[in-house]
Design a protein around this motif. Structure first.
Motif: not given
Length: 422
Positions: A155-164
């Motif tokens: 039910d949840k999604i995590a996203t990690g980015s180059f924007d720190k």
């Protein structure tokens, strides 16, 4: 303390096919709890009566009246193992998923949905059965590199980015719950703990961080590496996290205190991937030094070095039961090893370019590889025979995943598309 003993009452059984196990739901003092009986060594040849007797010796919840039910469950698990996995995957749909190359793809537990991350700064949520887009998760200011569902819940999604930053989203609505800020450089890997209460992120700033899913607060900074943290993995209990770094070392951390338990030293090159096995006893690591190592998680000791690749090991993984290890290399080959004897079982040869990703089917009978030669390949884990070449991408493939049932595959490519195979 006579009245203080809480009685435990068995409510029901749940079957887990991959890896084989029986989940017990029981009532303890008014609270519903679960525990699992892992049957990682189960084979179609296992004697069900002997196994039942062994389970009953150690598990008080399985009384005489429940014995036959448990035996039936063992037989069902054995039947599932006998069903040979002869499926041929057919190309179903190409999704022009993004306007820039994809970075990663991931399924939810049931396989009904999957997500794609991209250089176009978005993550998209897709319906697997139809190939329709359900949501675009917008808000990152740079490449969305690492992505995950909080399986088994989904039910949840995590996203990690180059924007720190790392963002936490509602999988149903696409709404952003939290933005985790605190890393000083790009986030390149992440994972939910099995309980879905924490997200771990690894960054180019040489640290990993733990974040609280409910509050959005930072729980701990795991500091000690001297270069980028490129990969991380929770164990199945959720009480330990392993991190692999460009500093050639691997660290095992205690999640509740944020303290480092072990530093695994021995690799001569950057670490490409780290993973716990199912029962949390072993960690496997792949490295740019062309080797793969197996470590005891309790002692931190290296128990085996798996060699033979001529170039960097770019990916490594256990099968779900933790009996097999697969390695993928820049030399264009992949290998399958026994996790117990450490012997090489087969070499998978046929790709015309480096293999950047490798994974087992949930059943453990198939291996899937993704290569810079624009193909993904499906192999028989026992014989090493190439069963199928998944063709059609026009640039290198750097992501490939099975759903939990093992009857769908997603491949993600530098050509900005992903392909669904059923």
């Amino acid at each position: 303390m006579a009245g203080a003993r809480t009685t435990m009452k068995l409510k029901r059984f749940l079957l887990r096919y991959y890896p084989p196990g029986i989940i017990l739901e029981y009532d303890k003092g008014g609270y519903l709890r679960t525990k699992s009986i892992d049957l990682l060594d189960l084979t179609p040849e296992t004697n069900p009566d002997e196994l039942l007797a062994e389970i009953r010796r150690t598990e008080a919840l399985i009384t005489e009246s429940r014995a036959d039910q448990v035996k039936q469950l063992i037989l069902r698990l054995q039947q599932k193992q006998v069903q040979q996995d002869h499926r041929k995957f057919r190309f179903f749909k190409e999704l022009k998923a993004h306007i820039l190359p994809l970075t990663n793809v991931a399924f939810n537990k049931s396989g009904s949905r999957f997500i794609t991350g991209s250089y176009d700064r978005t993550c998209r949520v897709w319906n697997t059965a139809t190939g329709t887009e359900l949501h675009t998760l917008e808000g990152h200011r740079n490449v969305v590199y690492a992505i995950a569902f909080n399986n088994p819940y989904g039910d949840k999604i995590a996203t990690g980015s180059f924007d720190k930053t790392c963002k936490l989203w509602c999988a149903e609505t696409g709404k952003c719950f939290h933005t985790f800020r605190g890393h000083m450089a790009e986030i390149v890997c992440l994972a939910f703990n099995p309980q879905s209460t924490l997200v771990a992120t690894g960054s180019m700033d040489s640290t990993a961080k733990l974040w609280d899913v409910e509050t959005g607060e930072e729980v701990a900074t795991l500091a000690g590496h001297t270069a980028e943290v490129l990969s991380l993995c929770f164990n199945t209990l959720g009480n330990q996290l392993v991190t692999g770094s460009f500093d050639h070392t691997v660290a095992i951390w205690d999640v509740s205190s944020g303290r480092r338990i072990h530093t695994l030293i021995g690799h001569m090159g950057e670490i490409s991937n780290v993973q716990f096995n199912w029962d949390c006893s072993l960690v496997v690591t792949g490295s740019m030094d062309k080797a793969c190592k197996l470590w005891e998680s309790v002692s931190g000791k290296c128990v085996a070095t798996l060699v033979g690749h001529k170039e960097e090991v770019l990916d490594v993984c256990f099968d779900l039961s933790g009996q097999l290890i697969a390695t993928a290399s820049a030399d264009g080959t992949a290998r399958v090893f026994s996790a117990t004897t450490h012997q090489r079982l087969v070499t998978l040869q046929g790709h015309a370019g480096e293999i950047s990703k490798i994974c087992f089917s949930p059943q453990g009978s198939r291996v899937l590889t993704a290569s810079s030669d624009k193909t993904a390949r499906l192999w028989d884990a026992q014989s090493g025979v190439c069963l199928q070449v998944l063709e059609g991408h026009t640039d290198e493939i750097f992501s490939c995943v099975f759903n939990y049932e093992g009857d769908a595959i997603i491949t993600g490519s530098k050509d900005n598309t992903c392909r669904i195979w059923h």
